[in-house]
Scaffold this active site. Structure first.
Site, short mmCIF file in Angstrom:
data_model
loop_
_atom_site.label_atom_id
_atom_site.label_comp_id
_atom_site.label_asym_id
_atom_site.label_seq_id
_atom_site.Cartn_x
_atom_site.Cartn_y
_atom_site.Cartn_z
CB ALA A 191 71.41 -58.23 -26.39
CE LYS A 192 66.30 -56.26 -29.30
NZ LYS A 192 66.46 -55.99 -30.75
CG ASP A 228 72.96 -66.79 -37.99
OD1 ASP A 228 72.64 -65.75 -37.39
OD2 ASP A 228 73.37 -67.82 -37.39
CB VAL A 229 72.21 -60.93 -38.55
CG1 VAL A 229 71.23 -60.65 -39.68
CG2 VAL A 229 71.50 -61.24 -37.24
NE ARG A 233 57.72 -65.13 -39.33
CZ ARG A 233 58.90 -65.73 -39.54
NH1 ARG A 233 59.98 -65.32 -38.89
NH2 ARG A 233 59.01 -66.71 -40.37
CE1 TYR A 248 64.92 -59.05 -27.69
CE2 TYR A 248 63.75 -57.91 -25.93
CZ TYR A 248 63.96 -58.14 -27.27
OH TYR A 248 63.22 -57.43 -28.21
CB SER A 279 63.41 -54.01 -26.80
OG SER A 279 62.39 -54.41 -25.90
N GLY A 288 65.94 -59.27 -40.38
CA GLY A 288 64.79 -59.82 -39.68
C GLY A 288 63.49 -59.44 -40.36
CB ALA A 289 62.93 -57.99 -43.56
#
Length: 267
Positions: free
Chosen positions: A171-172, A77-78, A30, A168, A156, A27-28
């Site tokens: 998952a986090k 795509d991870v 940005r 979200y 997060s 995810g690098a």
């Protein structure tokens, strides 16, 4: 359209022979991922950046090279296991065996529980939780062989609960459990695993929230800062500073921890 697993950039073949550590940052293209990649490259690591955004990946690599660092970009795509395997193989062939992994790639579209489609749930879990699993499983053998490794998973504060994004937040939270389990299983190999849980950080995600609320992003930040003890919102560099420490040799006795980088305590 991006070609899955396609890699490009400056990738000398002799880095491993000279003792340079190889880092993979997902995810690098940005934001947080780009800031982490640039920080690690500035500290002497060769960095492979992975993202679906081919142009963004290339921009991060170009910035690192312009600063005198060494990097390569891999479009993947991870959440695609096969694409991850290809990307890690190409990184290893070009740069050397990776012993630092920062799983940062994540998505978090907002949806009410009753409106959340099953495929949306699987997509969010696929990127935020399956992706780190695929990357870690692919990279861990190199760390085990080296007897040294650093894994940083970007979670997060939503892991403690998120009223707007149950997918979200779930998952986090799972990512934190994954991190602690890695620390327990891999510690005997000289590998540490830690999680960073950012609070409000200037990013595409927080910009999207502002748009959804019909709010100017600058005003959105000012409002958010009011509830943050240090009186400001976070920047990608704040996360990069923390990641830099956690992947360092000096952090060898820090493992299985969740570091909340949120400007204050998190319940």
């Amino acid at each position: 359209m991006a070609t899955p697993g396609r890699c490009a950039g400056l990738a000398p073949m002799n880095h491993a022979a000279h003792g340079q550590r190889i880092a993979v940052v997902t995810g690098a293209a940005r934001g947080i991922g780009a800031a982490v990649a640039r920080r690690l490259a500035g500290e002497g690591l060769a960095v492979a950046v992975i993202d679906l955004d081919e142009a963004g990946c290339a921009a991060t690599v170009e910035a690192i090279i312009a600063d005198g660092g060494r990097a390569m970009a891999c479009t993947a795509d991870v959440s695609d296991e096969a694409a991850v395997i290809v990307a890690v193989a190409r990184i290893t062939a070009a740069l050397g065996p990776p012993t630092v992994l920062v799983n940062n790639a994540g998505i978090g579209p907002q949806a009410d529980l009753v409106e959340l489609a099953t495929h949306q749930w699987h997509t969010v879990v696929g990127v935020n939780l399956n992706g780190p699993f695929f990357l870690t499983r692919a990279v861990a053998p190199y760390m085990i062989e080296a007897g040294w490794g650093r894994i940083v998973n970007v979670s997060s504060i939503s892991a403690v609960g998120d009223a707007d994004r149950v997918d979200y937040g779930s998952a986090k939270a799972g990512l934190i459990g994954f991190t602690k389990s890695l620390a327990l299983q891999l510690g005997r190999h000289g590998i540490t695993a830690n999680a960073i849980a950012p609070g409000f950080v200037v990013s595409d995600m927080t910009r999207a929230t502002a748009r959804r609320l019909g709010r100017d992003f600058a005003e959105h930040q000012r409002l958010a800062a009011r509830s943050i003890p240090v009186g400001r919102v976070g920047r990608p560099e704040d996360i990069a500073h923390t990641a830099s420490y956690l992947v360092s040799a000096e952090a060898g006795f820090v493992s299985g921890q969740v570091v909340y980088v949120a400007g204050g305590p998190v319940d």
